[in-house]
Write an enzyme that holds these catalytic residues in place. Structure first.
Site, PDB file in Angstrom:
ATOM      1  N   HIS A  26       0.872  -1.042   0.105  1.00 48.16           N
ATOM      2  CA  HIS A  26      -0.172  -0.082   0.121  1.00 48.16           C
ATOM      3  C   HIS A  26       0.651   1.242  -0.138  1.00 48.16           C
ATOM      4  O   HIS A  26       1.836   1.331   0.687  1.00 48.16           O
ATOM      5  CB  HIS A  26      -0.702   0.061   1.155  1.00 48.16           C
ATOM      6  CG  HIS A  26      -2.084  -0.889   1.214  1.00 48.16           C
ATOM      7  ND1 HIS A  26      -1.917  -2.039   1.564  1.00 48.16           N
ATOM      8  CD2 HIS A  26      -3.594  -0.568   0.777  1.00 48.16           C
ATOM      9  CE1 HIS A  26      -3.280  -2.675   1.372  1.00 48.16           C
ATOM     10  NE2 HIS A  26      -4.009  -1.935   1.080  1.00 48.16           N
ATOM     11  N   ASN A  30       8.280  -4.209   3.527  1.00 56.46           N
ATOM     12  CA  ASN A  30       6.824  -4.039   3.758  1.00 56.46           C
ATOM     13  C   ASN A  30       6.439  -4.193   5.141  1.00 56.46           C
ATOM     14  O   ASN A  30       5.637  -3.594   5.824  1.00 56.46           O
ATOM     15  CB  ASN A  30       5.941  -4.467   2.725  1.00 56.46           C
ATOM     16  CG  ASN A  30       4.797  -4.240   2.789  1.00 56.46           C
ATOM     17  OD1 ASN A  30       4.158  -3.291   3.193  1.00 56.46           O
ATOM     18  ND2 ASN A  30       3.803  -5.239   2.552  1.00 56.46           N
TER      19      ASN A  30
END
Length: 303
Positions: free
Chosen positions: A147, A178
């Site tokens: 994201h 991440n």
């Protein structure tokens, strides 16, 4: 103007982080106060707030919240703008991800009943089929669908959280980045809402050059799947903090898209804002300086 230089070894192992002519991986600190902004900032062109017809194919319709919040400091670029419930982005059709995504965080929007378990990654059907990423591009690639505007930033509304799962708000991210250091940076951004009046976050990919064994400098990056989704070499996150006393603080971060230990202090990833502006082709400081004459930019080593 006060400057101190510190070099970071975390930004690009085995090579200099080429973020702009002569900058390398050295980090700098400067402070702007009063009305005496550096003359160079007065000469930098400011990107205007867009005036787009709602009837056009590239239209940008702003909700009242977005028009008074996210647009406050303008946008760092105006290409392929898309407005969502929880963020605004500029889409990069060549690389199948965003140029940048900007969102406004607040304690109210960080809490709510939205559940990411019911959200699903999906193609952005507002993007032409030639230019969009699909879930198949990521399958078996070894990269996370990372994201840009984080899902956890928008628990206030299920629709807002669902919108963060459009693949236009996603870029291929090393899972050990991440889930570790990048996740810590997202958590830090959320924690900053407790001490500041407003928190704006702009996030995007970078594709940075590096010198190779032949002595020449190249920009090289992997692509995924049949849609050739570009894998960024780095990611940036520019955090704009409005303090209750009217001062604006800028915290610019860059992380390489490689495995990162979650124990690395986030201060190691702070860089000069002009480094990100040079590398990304975007502008932040001129827009902010139109709204305030009290800007403090934080980088490594600053107090």
């Amino acid at each position: 103007m006060r400057r101190s230089l510190i070099c970071s070894k975390w930004l690009l192992p085995g090579a200099t982080l080429a973020l702009g002519a002569g900058l390398g991986s050295c980090l700098t600190y400067y402070s702007l106060g009063g009305s005496a902004a550096p003359e160079v900032l007065r000469r930098v062109p400011v990107i205007p707030v867009p005036q787009v017809s709602a009837a056009s194919s590239s239209s940008l319709e702003m909700t009242p919240y977005q028009s008074t919040g996210i647009m406050k400091y303008g946008f760092p670029g105006l290409a392929h703008l898309k407005s969502r419930e929880s963020y605004v982005l500029s889409y990069d059709p060549r690389n199948r991800t965003a140029h940048w995504v900007i969102e406004q965080l607040s304690t109210e929007r960080l809490s709510g009943l939205a559940d990411r378990k019911v959200s699903e990654f999906r193609e952005d059907d507002s993007v032409h089929v030639y230019h969009r990423a699909g879930n198949d591009d990521y399958r078996g690639s070894g990269f996370d669908r990372g994201h840009l505007a984080a899902a956890a930033n928008h628990k206030w509304s299920q629709k807002a959280m669902d919108d963060t799962f459009y693949l236009s708000n996603v870029a291929p991210q090393n899972p050990h980045l991440n889930q570790n250091a990048w996740n810590n940076l997202e958590k830090l951004c959320r924690s900053l809402t407790k001490q500041h009046k407003n928190v704006f976050v702009c996030t995007g990919p970078l594709y940075l050059p590096r010198k190779e064994s032949d002595g020449k400098t190249y920009v090289k990056y992997q692509v995924l799947g049949r849609n050739n989704v570009a894998v960024p070499t780095h990611f940036f996150k520019v955090v704009i903090l409005e303090k209750h006393n009217g001062e604006v603080e800028l915290r610019p971060y860059v992380m390489p898209n490689i495995p990162m230990d979650e124990k690395i202090p986030l201060e190691r990833f702070l860089v000069p804002i002009e480094s990100i502006e040079r590398a990304s082709g975007l502008l932040f400081v001129p827009n902010i300086m139109k709204r305030t004459n009290s800007l403090r930019a934080i980088t490594a080593g600053s107090k």
